[in-house]
Write a protein that holds these residues in place. Structure first.
Motif, PDB file in Angstrom:
ATOM      1  N   ARG A   1       0.821  -1.205   0.000  1.00 62.78           N
ATOM      2  CA  ARG A   1       0.000   0.000   0.000  1.00 62.78           C
ATOM      3  C   ARG A   1       0.856   1.257   0.000  1.00 62.78           C
ATOM      4  NH1 ARG A   1      -2.701  -2.718  -2.099  1.00 62.78           N
ATOM      5  NH2 ARG A   1      -4.694  -3.657  -1.515  1.00 62.78           N
ATOM      6  N   PHE A   2       2.162   1.049  -0.036  1.00 64.67           N
ATOM      7  CA  PHE A   2       3.092   2.169  -0.143  1.00 64.67           C
ATOM      8  C   PHE A   2       4.059   1.852  -1.268  1.00 64.67           C
ATOM      9  CE2 PHE A   2       2.137   1.439   4.396  1.00 64.67           C
ATOM     10  CZ  PHE A   2       1.407   2.594   4.653  1.00 64.67           C
ATOM     11  N   GLY A   3       4.617   2.904  -1.883  1.00 64.16           N
ATOM     12  CA  GLY A   3       5.568   2.627  -2.944  1.00 64.16           C
ATOM     13  C   GLY A   3       6.179   3.874  -3.545  1.00 64.16           C
ATOM     14  N   LEU A   4       7.160   3.627  -4.401  1.00 65.66           N
ATOM     15  CA  LEU A   4       7.841   4.676  -5.154  1.00 65.66           C
ATOM     16  C   LEU A   4       7.458   4.520  -6.618  1.00 65.66           C
ATOM     17  CD1 LEU A   4      10.004   6.943  -5.453  1.00 65.66           C
ATOM     18  CD2 LEU A   4      11.695   5.104  -5.721  1.00 65.66           C
ATOM     19  N   VAL A   5       6.988   5.595  -7.213  1.00 66.93           N
ATOM     20  CA  VAL A   5       6.523   5.578  -8.596  1.00 66.93           C
ATOM     21  C   VAL A   5       7.454   6.412  -9.460  1.00 66.93           C
ATOM     22  CG1 VAL A   5       4.621   6.163 -10.154  1.00 66.93           C
ATOM     23  CG2 VAL A   5       4.137   5.303  -7.860  1.00 66.93           C
ATOM     24  N   GLY A   6       7.870   5.843 -10.577  1.00 65.37           N
ATOM     25  CA  GLY A   6       8.695   6.558 -11.546  1.00 65.37           C
ATOM     26  C   GLY A   6       8.627   5.840 -12.871  1.00 65.37           C
ATOM     27  N   ARG A   7       9.295   6.387 -13.862  1.00 65.17           N
ATOM     28  CA  ARG A   7       9.262   5.740 -15.171  1.00 65.17           C
ATOM     29  C   ARG A   7      10.327   4.653 -15.291  1.00 65.17           C
ATOM     30  NH1 ARG A   7       8.844   8.580 -21.168  1.00 65.17           N
ATOM     31  NH2 ARG A   7       8.254   6.654 -22.243  1.00 65.17           N
ATOM     32  N   SER A   8      11.503   4.934 -14.750  1.00 68.62           N
ATOM     33  CA  SER A   8      12.595   3.961 -14.824  1.00 68.62           C
ATOM     34  C   SER A   8      13.319   3.956 -13.494  1.00 68.62           C
ATOM     35  CB  SER A   8      13.560   4.322 -15.961  1.00 68.62           C
ATOM     36  OG  SER A   8      14.614   3.399 -16.039  1.00 68.62           O
ATOM     37  N   LEU A   9      13.121   2.909 -12.735  1.00 70.74           N
ATOM     38  CA  LEU A   9      13.685   2.819 -11.392  1.00 70.74           C
ATOM     39  C   LEU A   9      14.772   1.751 -11.367  1.00 70.74           C
ATOM     40  CD1 LEU A   9      10.368   2.852  -9.338  1.00 70.74           C
ATOM     41  CD2 LEU A   9      11.858   4.797  -9.835  1.00 70.74           C
ATOM     42  N   GLY A  10      15.985   2.158 -11.021  1.00 72.48           N
ATOM     43  CA  GLY A  10      17.046   1.189 -10.802  1.00 72.48           C
ATOM     44  C   GLY A  10      17.019   0.759  -9.355  1.00 72.48           C
ATOM     45  N   HIS A  11      18.218   0.492  -8.804  1.00 69.10           N
ATOM     46  CA  HIS A  11      18.290   0.144  -7.378  1.00 69.10           C
ATOM     47  C   HIS A  11      17.866   1.341  -6.547  1.00 69.10           C
ATOM     48  CE1 HIS A  11      19.637  -1.476  -3.582  1.00 69.10           C
ATOM     49  NE2 HIS A  11      20.248  -0.327  -3.372  1.00 69.10           N
TER      50      HIS A  11
END
Length: 429
Positions: free
Chosen positions: A11-21
């Motif tokens: 229910r939580f997270g990090l949103v982006g287009r291109s996520l590396g480590h």
């Protein structure tokens, strides 16, 4: 992960287009906002995820911070000023609240830096003072907002085009009190590059300190330049952890003691720090390094062995057949590659210190340990440089360099296991 399904049960997270480590899942687990997922979405998938997704809290990164602010129902004062959000929270009534915890995270980092490194509060030290901010993107806007509202500073944004550029940096702004890098220059894997050459940094005679929002490597090229000039500096790990803390508070609806920030910093540094062994040929760097790596459960890298594998010849063969200069070239290439990585035990060849350009790559993520063995105990077998010049002459030339480069000096105990145990003790590993 290209859709809402990337959240899974989280229910939580990090949103982006291109996520590396990313360290965000580990940090948020430590803070209590877990499970936490990394969610990659294409531009046309962002609005459905934000508006209709079954999430409680989201962090947002490049390139979606502006769109995240626009998609929210409620925007904090900082988001309204900046026009960008890095944190979204689903309120009890279903509305979406946008915050920019980058502002709060940088404010925390700035306050600690001023207090611990410069001896005062941001407002006491920087009110009315000029602060240079390198870069004009979303991170820059957050930093400028923090500088103006927390410190009362006069932020000057330096970019590649416009009225204030890198070409006019020294000419116009030698009186700046602080410099902050918000560009990605110097970020892994292109490290230790720096957005401002050391010579130009030296000509900014009013500088009291340097900050960099980049957190990988631990010491960016800019921070290494500042270090050589005797300027206090810090890269962006504290900002990363502090902004996550403020986001987690919003996610969970509770306050979290910010004393946890330096604790999480130390935990991450423990995992990412390289241990770099330097010293005379025959000091035992390889055997002690292997023992240390086994004890720590870390990968071991011997630069001489890397060169031998890649070149198909041992270091001694390359030196005999092509000359020491050619060996130093390939040694430096290997040193740069492995020095940029994290969590390794690295054993360097005895001559790594003869090339000053090797220091930055080893220092950027590493604690450098001098393994000091008495000259009389150093062997010369299959060591052409030691044989040609003699151990005593080589030691007279190199020992001052070893000592200048090292963070810790460890006297050899007589066994690799003893050396490894002593290194662990001295480094607190």
């Amino acid at each position: 992960m290209k859709s809402e399904r990337g959240l899974g049960e989280a229910r939580f997270g990090l949103v982006g287009r291109s996520l590396g480590h990313s360290w965000s899942p580990q940090i948020h687990a430590r803070l209590g906002s877990a499970p936490y997922a990394l969610v990659e979405v294409e531009p046309d998938g962002l609005a459905p995820l934000v508006r209709d997704g079954a999430w409680r809290g989201l962090n947002v990164t490049i390139p979606y911070k502006r769109e995240a602010a626009a998609l929210a129902d409620v925007r904090s004062p900082a988001v309204r000023r900046i026009g960008a959000a890095n944190t979204l929270v689903r309120a009890e009534d279903g509305s979406i609240v946008a915050e920019n915890t980058d502002v709060l995270g940088f404010s925390w980092m700035l306050s600690r830096f001023c207090r611990e490194r410069l001896g005062g509060s941001p407002r006491d030290l920087l009110e009315g003072e000029k602060v240079l901010v390198l870069g004009s993107g979303g991170a820059s806007q957050a930093v400028v907002d923090a500088l103006e509202h927390v410190a009362g500073a006069r932020a000057v944004v330096i970019s590649r085009s416009g009225d204030e550029t890198y070409g006019t940096l020294v000419e116009r702004h030698a009186d700046a009190a602080l410099l902050v890098n918000t560009t990605p220059v110097g970020m892994f894997p292109r490290c230790p590059a720096t957005p401002v050459p050391e010579g130009d940094l030296a000509r900014l005679t009013g500088l009291r300190g340097v900050l960099d929002v980049v957190y990988n490597p631990e010491r960016t090229g800019l921070c290494l330049c500042a270090e050589r000039l005797g300027l206090p500096s810090e890269s962006g790990l504290a900002m990363l952890v502090a902004q996550a803390l403020y986001a987690s508070e919003l996610f969970q609806g509770r306050q979290i003691d910010d004393a946890v920030v330096p604790l999480i910093e130390r935990e991450i540094r423990f995992q990412t720090q390289n241990v770099v062994l330097i010293g005379m040929p025959g000091a035992g760097k390889t055997s002690s390094g292997r023992a240390l790596a086994r004890a720590l459960g870390r990968p071991f890298v011997d630069i001489d062995e890397v060169v031998a594998t890649e070149q198909g010849r041992s270091a001694a063969q390359i030196i005999r057949e092509d000359g020491e200069g050619r060996f130093r070239e390939v040694e430096s290439e290997a040193t740069a590659r492995y020095g940029a990585r994290s969590g390794l035990v690295i054993a360097c060849g005895g001559g790594v210190v003869t090339r000053p350009e090797n220091y930055g790559p080893l220092r950027q993520n590493g604690t450098i340990v001098l393994l000091d063995r008495p000259v009389g105990q150093l062997g010369t077998e299959d060591r052409p440089v030691s044989q040609a010049r003699g151990v005593e002459e080589l030691a007279a030339e190199r020992m001052p360099l070893y000592r200048a480069w090292s963070d810790v000096v460890v006297r050899c105990t007589g066994t690799p296991q003893g050396d490894a145990a002593l290194i662990r003790s001295r480094l607190g590993l």
